[in-house]
Write an enzyme that holds these catalytic residues in place. Structure first.
Site, short mmCIF file in Angstrom:
data_model
loop_
_atom_site.label_atom_id
_atom_site.label_comp_id
_atom_site.label_asym_id
_atom_site.label_seq_id
_atom_site.Cartn_x
_atom_site.Cartn_y
_atom_site.Cartn_z
N ARG A 7 -13.88 -0.27 23.79
CA ARG A 7 -15.05 -0.79 24.50
C ARG A 7 -16.28 -0.80 23.58
O ARG A 7 -17.13 -1.69 23.68
CB ARG A 7 -15.35 0.06 25.75
CG ARG A 7 -14.19 0.17 26.72
CD ARG A 7 -13.68 -1.19 27.19
NE ARG A 7 -12.71 -1.07 28.26
CZ ARG A 7 -11.41 -0.92 28.09
NH1 ARG A 7 -10.90 -0.86 26.86
NH2 ARG A 7 -10.59 -0.84 29.13
N ALA A 34 -30.76 21.67 24.67
CA ALA A 34 -30.63 20.56 25.62
C ALA A 34 -30.45 19.22 24.91
O ALA A 34 -29.51 18.47 25.17
CB ALA A 34 -31.86 20.54 26.53
N ASP A 55 -27.62 25.92 14.71
CA ASP A 55 -28.43 26.60 15.71
C ASP A 55 -28.33 28.10 15.48
O ASP A 55 -27.29 28.60 15.06
CB ASP A 55 -27.97 26.25 17.13
CG ASP A 55 -29.00 26.62 18.19
OD1 ASP A 55 -29.68 25.70 18.68
OD2 ASP A 55 -29.13 27.81 18.50
N ARG A 66 -29.29 22.53 31.84
CA ARG A 66 -29.60 21.30 31.11
C ARG A 66 -28.84 21.14 29.79
O ARG A 66 -28.92 20.08 29.17
CB ARG A 66 -31.11 21.25 30.81
CG ARG A 66 -31.56 22.35 29.88
CD ARG A 66 -33.06 22.58 29.89
NE ARG A 66 -33.44 23.66 28.97
CZ ARG A 66 -33.30 24.95 29.22
NH1 ARG A 66 -32.76 25.34 30.36
NH2 ARG A 66 -33.65 25.85 28.33
N CYS A 166 -44.50 9.48 8.69
CA CYS A 166 -43.69 10.65 9.01
C CYS A 166 -44.25 11.33 10.27
O CYS A 166 -45.27 10.91 10.82
CB CYS A 166 -43.64 11.63 7.84
SG CYS A 166 -45.16 12.58 7.57
N CYS A 169 -47.91 12.34 10.44
CA CYS A 169 -48.93 11.29 10.54
C CYS A 169 -49.47 11.16 11.96
O CYS A 169 -50.64 10.81 12.15
CB CYS A 169 -48.37 9.96 10.07
SG CYS A 169 -48.11 9.85 8.28
N CYS A 181 -40.78 24.02 27.44
CA CYS A 181 -40.01 24.12 28.68
C CYS A 181 -39.99 25.55 29.19
O CYS A 181 -39.78 25.78 30.38
CB CYS A 181 -38.59 23.59 28.46
SG CYS A 181 -37.62 24.51 27.26
N CYS A 242 -45.75 12.47 3.59
CA CYS A 242 -45.24 11.18 3.13
C CYS A 242 -46.15 10.48 2.14
O CYS A 242 -45.71 9.56 1.43
CB CYS A 242 -44.93 10.27 4.31
SG CYS A 242 -46.34 9.79 5.32
#
Length: 336
Positions: A7, A34, A55, A66, A166, A169, A181, A242
């Site tokens: 697909r 999340a 992590d 979540r 970047c 900026c 959160c 940058c």
């Protein structure tokens, strides 16, 4: 390949040629909370050949609302997030090579994580790490897809060295003390929406459809039914990343003790590897309960305070965000 991705290959901008490009691509996802779980799910199901996930944390009950790759068994087992994610993703697509790294991302550790990586995906939850990713990616010329979500709001942008501004900026480091959160909450749908926008841009980049790249900062409020795009425009002339090529986040020494925003957790940097089995015996007389697995040792100390030790030497003191109190606990049980 044709059956699994049939697909996706029927979608003309990808096709069989694009699918082969995906299988030859490599991405690095920093942060497997999340956003990161949605990103990893999309990358692995799409058939990206190599996915590195990084992590420093482990799965807790508050994540399950979540963070879509985790379940209650991961909480009971005390699995690090990347390990729990790897176990599930391997069952989803065994053809994808998944590199799971349980570690803290710092100025000293980020370099090797980006070696031979085509694209970096932002799954972080704090500005300190995000500035580090931004500076490291722009120094190395690696595109970086930013995403953030809090409450019912989210933002995303595609940042390409030499072609776009970047992250610094449009979010100067002095403006980085925003809501999180852990302060005002977050609903799961906005996380899915933002990460899915990031994933779409990742697929565009990896198959080489650069003309389709979004050149705006996308802002969404899912609850308030608002969507806004702001053109990225030209880089700031005085941008230390940058334009001036100073990369300030790469010059910063990591703090020995770092309070993790909104988590009632203080992380102490590694002072050398820890033998978790030996520490289990040392902490057994003083701990209310202990959980040991191949990846961490968690000791319940009472009064809601915990120690979490990792083999790389990192230690989390949980139950307080007061640096002084955390250091007292660390020194008492681990030693200065």
């Amino acid at each position: 390949m044709k059956e699994r991705y049939s697909r996706q290959m029927l979608f003309r901008p990808i096709g069989e040629e694009g699918q082969l490009k995906l299988q030859g691509s490599s991405v690095c996802i920093i942060g497997m909370g999340a956003l990161g779980t949605v990103l990893a799910n999309h990358m692995v199901r799409a058939g990206v050949g190599f996915v590195r996930m990084v992590d420093r944390d482990y799965v807790e009950a508050s994540n399950l609302q979540r963070q879509l790759l985790y379940d209650e068994d991961d909480v009971r087992q005390g699995y690090p997030k990347v390990i729990a994610a790897q176990k599930k993703l391997n069952r989803i697509n065994s053809d994808v090579r998944i590199d799971a790294r349980v570690m803290d991302v710092t100025a000293h550790t980020i370099g090797p994580l980006l070696e031979d990586i085509d694209l970096v995906l932002d799954g972080t939850d704090n500005f300190q790490t995000r500035f580090l990713l931004n500076d490291a990616c722009f120094q190395r010329g690696i595109p970086f897809i930013y995403g953030g979500a809090v409450s019912s709001r989210g933002m995303s942008a595609v940042l390409v060295p030499g072609a776009t501004p970047c992250f610094r900026c449009f979010v100067p480091s002095g403006d980085s003390s925003g809501q999180t959160c852990d302060m005002i909450g977050v609903i799961s749908p906005i996380v899915d929406i933002v990460a899915s926008f990031q994933a779409v841009e990742a697929l565009k980049f990896l198959v080489g459809d650069h003309e389709a790249r979004r050149d705006s900062l996308l802002s969404i409020d899912a609850w308030g039914n608002r969507l806004f795009e702001m053109k990225l425009g030209a880089p700031r002339e005085d941008c230390p990343c940058c334009q001036l090529k100073q990369y300030p986040a790469l010059q910063t020494e990591g703090d020995e003790a770092l309070a993790l925003c909104g988590r009632e957790t203080v992380q102490f940097a590694s002072k050398g590897p820890l033998d978790l089995s030996a520490w289990e015996q040392r902490l057994k007389p003083v701990a209310a309960s202990l959980l040991l697995n191949a990846y961490l040792l968690r000791a319940e100390l009472g009064d809601g305070e915990k120690l979490v030790l990792f083999p790389d030497g990192r230690v989390l003191v949980q139950g307080t965000d007061d640096l002084t109190r955390a250091k007292v606990i660390y020194d008492r049980y681990i030693g200065s």
